[in-house]
Write an enzyme that holds these catalytic residues in place. Structure first.
Site, PDB file in Angstrom:
ATOM      1  N   THR A 130       0.596  -1.296  -0.424  1.00 44.08           N
ATOM      2  CA  THR A 130      -0.156   0.418  -0.186  1.00 44.08           C
ATOM      3  C   THR A 130       0.918   0.731   0.183  1.00 44.08           C
ATOM      4  O   THR A 130       2.173   1.198   0.153  1.00 44.08           O
ATOM      5  CB  THR A 130      -0.915   0.191   1.194  1.00 44.08           C
ATOM      6  OG1 THR A 130      -1.817   1.192   1.521  1.00 44.08           O
ATOM      7  CG2 THR A 130      -0.554   0.126   2.576  1.00 44.08           C
ATOM      8  N   ASN A 131       0.138   1.917  -0.057  1.00 44.79           N
ATOM      9  CA  ASN A 131       0.825   3.799   0.187  1.00 44.79           C
ATOM     10  C   ASN A 131       0.490   4.708   1.532  1.00 44.79           C
ATOM     11  O   ASN A 131      -0.688   3.839   2.282  1.00 44.79           O
ATOM     12  CB  ASN A 131       0.884   4.025  -0.827  1.00 44.79           C
ATOM     13  CG  ASN A 131       0.127   4.737  -1.861  1.00 44.79           C
ATOM     14  OD1 ASN A 131      -0.633   5.334  -1.329  1.00 44.79           O
ATOM     15  ND2 ASN A 131      -0.540   4.170  -2.416  1.00 44.79           N
ATOM     16  N   HIS A 132       1.196   5.663   1.515  1.00 44.96           N
ATOM     17  CA  HIS A 132       0.603   6.417   2.213  1.00 44.96           C
ATOM     18  C   HIS A 132      -0.286   7.662   2.321  1.00 44.96           C
ATOM     19  O   HIS A 132      -0.241   9.134   3.236  1.00 44.96           O
ATOM     20  CB  HIS A 132       1.608   7.595   3.296  1.00 44.96           C
ATOM     21  CG  HIS A 132       3.426   7.070   4.101  1.00 44.96           C
ATOM     22  ND1 HIS A 132       2.540   5.836   4.966  1.00 44.96           N
ATOM     23  CD2 HIS A 132       4.306   5.953   3.464  1.00 44.96           C
ATOM     24  CE1 HIS A 132       3.247   5.285   5.394  1.00 44.96           C
ATOM     25  NE2 HIS A 132       4.702   6.045   4.376  1.00 44.96           N
ATOM     26  N   SER A 133      -1.329   7.613   1.159  1.00 42.21           N
ATOM     27  CA  SER A 133      -1.896   8.538   0.888  1.00 42.21           C
ATOM     28  C   SER A 133      -3.047   8.587   1.894  1.00 42.21           C
ATOM     29  O   SER A 133      -3.447   7.481   2.591  1.00 42.21           O
ATOM     30  CB  SER A 133      -2.852   7.901  -0.239  1.00 42.21           C
ATOM     31  OG  SER A 133      -4.022   8.639  -0.408  1.00 42.21           O
ATOM     32  N   ALA A 150      -5.011   7.991  -4.630  1.00 43.81           N
ATOM     33  CA  ALA A 150      -3.518   7.209  -5.039  1.00 43.81           C
ATOM     34  C   ALA A 150      -3.456   5.902  -5.276  1.00 43.81           C
ATOM     35  O   ALA A 150      -3.154   4.636  -4.621  1.00 43.81           O
ATOM     36  CB  ALA A 150      -1.869   7.467  -4.068  1.00 43.81           C
TER      37      ALA A 150
END
Ligand code: C5P
Length: 217
Positions: A29-32, A96
């Site tokens: 996943t990512n930090h959005s 994102a």
């Protein structure tokens, strides 16, 4: 006082990260944070629009009177968005979306075998949701977002043309992920304008006002 500049319009928004499962307990996943997309959903609803928000895994309350659909992966987001796109007037892609996902999903937790061997993770490309919506014959007015680390205008312009969207919004400055403020650059076929550093809701309202101008007959 907020004039109802989007009354009668239907607005579809993606927000947040996606989560691409590796096995039942792990994923990519990512930090959005989803804050910008949720702020736009709120601003569009305040402006009188009927708003559908397709959200990846985020910890944010649903804005009032906004229809929210929760998804995890890019493919789920794609599947949720595509059938809705043509019944909306505007599509704003703030999510994102993970570019890649694991080629295979393990049914059971991948275990360490004690020999120090590490598993290798093969990836495959995810569908580009914005490009898919922009390619629909009956497409809504499409707005893309971009986070670039350098050469902002050049990259944003190239991305706008590559995705074939009339408006691309670039986050100005470093890592806005999770912050409450941002600054934006709006890039279209006429050139670019800037919305200076402000709270995300303030920027969202300015963007909604701009969209209302563009949609006006
Ligand atoms: O190609 P890039 O990820 O930089 O493009 C960003 C824009 O495209 C954003 O508007 C994002 O929401 C959208 N996008 C998408 N589906 C993807 C990748 C990006 O809708 N798979």
């Amino acid at each position: 006082f907020q004039p109802k500049r989007l009354r009668g319009r239907r607005v579809l928004i993606t927000a947040g990260p996606t989560f691409e499962a590796i096995d039942p307990v792990r994923g990519i996943t990512n930090h959005s944070s989803g804050k910008m997309g949720f702020a736009i959903a709120r601003a569009a609803q305040e402006a009188g629009a009927e708003v559908t928000l397709v959200a990846g895994p985020v910890h944010l309350p649903t804005p009032r009177h906004v229809h929210r659909i929760n998804v995890q992966s890019a493919r789920q987001m794609h599947a949720a968005v595509l059938p809705l796109a043509t019944v909306h007037d505007v599509f704003i892609a703030t999510a994102a979306v993970a570019d890649w996902r694991p080629a295979e999903l393990a049914d059971e937790k991948i275990k360490k075998d004690g020999t120090g061997q590490v598993p290798s993770l093969a990836l495959v490309e995810n569908p580009d949701i914005l490009a898919a919506v922009a390619a629909l014959p009956d497409r809504p007015y499409c707005v893309g977002f971009a986070a670039e680390s350098h050469d902002l205008l050049r990259h944003a312009t190239a991305k706008r043309l590559r995705k074939n969207v009339p408006l691309l919004v670039a986050n100005i400055g470093p890592a806005t992920f999770g912050q409450d403020t941002n600054a934006l650059m709006l890039v279209d076929d006429q050139g670019h304008t800037e919305l200076p550093q402000a709270h995300k809701l303030t920027l969202a309202r300015a963007l909604v006002a701009e969209l209302a101008r563009r949609l006006a007959p």
